[in-house]
Design an enzyme around this catalytic site. Structure first.
Site, PDB file in Angstrom:
ATOM      1  NE  ARG A 560      -3.029   1.814   0.957  1.00 23.93           N
ATOM      2  CZ  ARG A 560      -4.148   1.812   1.730  1.00 23.93           C
ATOM      3  NH1 ARG A 560      -5.328   1.670   1.422  1.00 23.93           N
ATOM      4  NH2 ARG A 560      -3.915   2.290   3.169  1.00 23.93           N
ATOM      5  CB  VAL A 561       0.816   7.554  -0.152  1.00 29.86           C
ATOM      6  CG1 VAL A 561       0.452   7.912  -1.707  1.00 29.86           C
ATOM      7  CG2 VAL A 561      -0.366   7.713   0.672  1.00 29.86           C
ATOM      8  CG  ASP A 562      -0.658   3.055   3.476  1.00 34.72           C
ATOM      9  OD1 ASP A 562      -0.478   2.231   2.462  1.00 34.72           O
ATOM     10  OD2 ASP A 562      -1.849   3.000   3.969  1.00 34.72           O
ATOM     11  CG  ASP A 563       5.063   1.604   4.851  1.00 34.72           C
ATOM     12  OD1 ASP A 563       5.884   2.040   4.014  1.00 34.72           O
ATOM     13  OD2 ASP A 563       5.692   1.725   5.972  1.00 34.72           O
TER      14      ASP A 563
END
Ligand code: WTA
Length: 692
Positions: A560-563
């Site tokens: 994942r590149v988000d939170d």
């Protein structure tokens, strides 16, 4: 179309058995072990020759068609299902570009069908009535049961009639909070039959989380059971539901009926807390209803279910899937990615509380008339050989699981595996997180005896079904790569600015154009749907994952590149954990990041600041962890609590998670620029407190 085809053509540079791959040190499945030095694992000729997609050429031919003529491709496949009335001439319509107006995706609109009918009645009518639909294996070895397609249809009809009797109708929500009993897929299918919208909540979620979901979707009924044994623990699910219903009532949502299955092996009814008038025992009521029930025919775009998933803000998102596209897509992806044959025995270890259990325990397999195993227990109970015991017991041919399970069993040693035969196995599958090459090789060499291709399927709650996946038999595999897109899927890798990258590259994974299984909205919040998924890179669906593509066109998911944190394949929003932590009266602020974990993939690492004057103690640490367990569920409990006098923030007050991630994973030489912090000295304090 020429633009579309660029992608297909770049894949076409890897023809089967010739050219490029010959100089790579390829192995033939079954011939020798896949090892560190070998890049490619080729399907054996015996496997390929019997496979539905026997070569990369065949794949490329079908893929090309699916991209050039999606309407023709998918309408041919959809015609294999039962439609009371065919869809309108337009097979699909879409707007995936926020700049051109609201996002809108429709497949088979105007078509009238029913997923339950297609999964059960259609298969019974086709002569599969006496075939086993479900083998159920309980927590204790020796506890088991099974249902044929005819049995399953009858059970589903009885429950559907019961639900209608208590006033559940088309479009009404029903929350299902059940462990992996046969009653769980029965409940899902019963809802589908009468066009009620099920929302399954994983039975590991806390009362608080359950209440939040109930409050959001306002169900007419909740279906649960009194208790469940997980390994050697007994969990009182009905008590959790009771608490959740009190909570949701405070939010103005009261539920009239709580249908409770008496799970006798875990708990007797006499000791179950009961609310007269609201609660009903499944066993006392449902079997009284007729075993046939008319189908509620629905439009292809009528909702099938809601499933809540985590995002980067605190509130879970109600991912909405509709009927026709989801049906066609899950069935088709299941069939090809597992090279499904009618004689297969299929076991997916996922729980129906997650999307994998929706698409690939219940719908996809049953739509294909498959025999499915539903396992209530824990994979390491009574010992770490349980999975292979089950594989031998039922002669499982297709085994689908998560890398976290592979890694945890790998640690227990090969003995637990090799003492079982496993010779029924044909295809293995992996899902939930990137599978590291060493786990891949162990799975391949030890579990599959270097004989079974691995389908590493990349997809999401939002995508409904597989997006990037090997088709066993078609392609040489690379350990750790999800390989190539499924038919009709156009993955693109973009840079920060949203520019599509070509060839060997790495960036953000997006998808161009819709596919039938795509989610259509977030329940009650279409704006959030557009903002989260379609605004970051206009013109595309943004997955939230990073990905690279190698010189041969293989896709490698990087996480994942988000939170969102991926713990043992479970999606957990850092904001959800943070809001649970700050609800603790002594916690002032919290920032949560994911750190690498040997078995879980990622573990939760929480930085907390405390209310003025409160000293940090072991007791407080425990109580903070307990707060997360109570508010979300045990699976979201932080592994580490890091007491912090202050958090690194920019001058505008934004927490710099990048720095926290580096501190948590001890990559102190990669902290980067800290000069933009409001108070750079915070970083040194945090490092000093790293092991407190
Ligand atoms: C991750 C589960 C790498 C990914 C089906 C995605 C994967 C998230 C894979 C979705 C895979 C799932 N390789 N990563 N084969 N499969 N993921 O919604 O980060 O629970 O975005 O759906 O899991 O999780 P979800």
């Amino acid at each position: 179309t020429s633009d579309h085809l660029r992608h297909v053509d770049s894949m076409g540079t890897l023809p089967s058995g010739t050219g490029k791959i010959s100089y790579l040190n390829a192995v033939i499945l079954g011939d020798s072990l896949a090892s560190e030095e070998n890049d490619l694992v080729l399907p054996s000729p015996e496997f390929s020759s019997q496979a539905l997609i026997p070569s990369s050429d065949k794949y490329i031919e079908m893929y090309r068609r699916s991209i050039v003529d999606p309407a023709g491709f998918w309408s041919e496949i959809a015609s294999l299902f039962y439609w009371k009335q065919k869809w309108s001439d337009q097979v699909y319509s879409e707007n995936m570009d926020v700049r051109k107006g609201p996002i809108n995706i429709e497949w088979f609109k105007g078509g009238i069908t029913n997923v339950c009918f297609n999964a059960l009645d259609r298969n019974v009518q086709a002569g599969l009535g006496a075939k086993t639909a479900i083998y159920w294996e309980g927590n204790e070895p020796g506890q088991d049961g099974s249902l044929t397609y005819t049995d399953l249809l009858e059970r589903v009809c009885q429950l559907a009639n019961y639900l209608k009797d208590i006033g559940v109708g088309k479009g009404d929500a029903v929350v299902i909070y059940l462990p992996m009993l046969m009653e769980l897929p029965i409940a899902m299918l019963a809802c589908a039959r009468i066009a009620a919208v099920h929302s399954v909540v994983f039975a590991g979620f806390s009362a608080e989380s359950l209440a939040q979901r109930i409050t959001d979707c306002k169900p007419k009924a909740v279906i649960t059971c009194n208790a469940v044994c997980r390994g050697s623990k007994v969990i009182h699910l009905k008590d959790i539901v009771d608490t959740a219903l009190v909570e949701s009532a405070k939010n103005g949502v009261s539920v009239d009926v709580c249908l409770t299955y008496e799970n006798q092996s875990a708990m007797k009814r006499e000791t179950t807390n009961w609310m007269e008038g609201r609660d009903a025992w499944w066993q006392d009521t449902v079997p009284k209803f007729p075993t046939t029930c008319d189908v509620e025919w629905v439009d292809a775009e009528d909702p099938l279910f809601l499933l809540y998933t985590s995002g980067s803000t605190g509130k879970p998102k109600g991912v909405l899937h509709t009927t026709g596209g989801f049906m066609v897509y899950t069935a088709t992806t299941f069939k090809y990615a597992f090279d499904y044959k009618l004689s297969d025995i299929y076991w997916c270890t996922a729980d129906c509380g997650w999307i994998t259990g929706h698409s690939y325990v219940t719908y996809g397999p049953l739509l294909n008339g498959a025999t499915v195993i539903v396992f209530e227990g824990a994979p390491n109970y009574p010992d770490p050989g349980r999975c292979w015991d089950i594989v031998d017991k039922y002669k499982v041919t297709l085994f689908y699981t998560a890398p976290t399970l592979v890694r945890s069993l790998m640690r227990e040693g090969n003995e637990y595996v090799t003492r079982y035969s496993r010779k029924s196995l044909r295809v293995l599958g992996s899902v939930g997180e990137p599978i590291n090459p060493s786990a891949w090789r162990w799975f391949f060499n030890v579990v599959g005896d270097s004989r079974c291709p691995i389908s590493d399927t990349w997809w999401q709650t939002e995508t409904g079904g597989f997006m990037i996946t090997p088709l066993p038999g078609a392609w040489p595999l690379k350990p750790g790569s999800a390989t190539f897109p499924f038919f009709g899927v156009q993955p693109v890798i973009v840079d920060d600015k949203g520019t599509e990258l070509e060839g060997e590259c790495s960036g953000y994974l997006c998808v161009k154009s819709s596919w039938p299984g795509a989610f259509r909205t977030l329940y009650g919040d279409h704006e959030r749907y557009e903002t989260t998924y379609f605004k970051p890179f206009p013109g595309y669906y943004f997955s939230g994952d990073g990905c690279s593509r190698d010189k041969d066109g293989y896709h490698w998911l990087t996480g994942r590149v988000d939170d969102v944190i991926n713990v043992s394949g479970h999606r957990i929003g850092s904001a959800e954990v943070e809001s649970a932590l700050v609800s603790h009266p002594q916690c002032a602020e919290a920032a949560v990041v994911g750190v690498e974990h040997e078995v879980k993939g990622q573990a939760i690492y929480a930085f907390v600041t405390l209310v003025e004057g409160v000293p940090y103690s072991e007791e407080l640490r425990k109580s903070l962890v307990a707060t997360v367990r109570n508010q979300i569920g045990a699976f979201a409990a932080p592994d580490n609590i890091h007491w912090a006098p202050g958090l690194p923030k920019t001058r505008s007050g934004k927490i710099m998670r990048r720095i926290l991630r580096k501190i948590a994973s001890r990559q102190l030489d990669e902290l980067g620029d800290t000069s933009t912090l409001a108070d750079p000295s915070v970083v040194d304090q945090l490092i000093a407190l790293r092991d407190c």
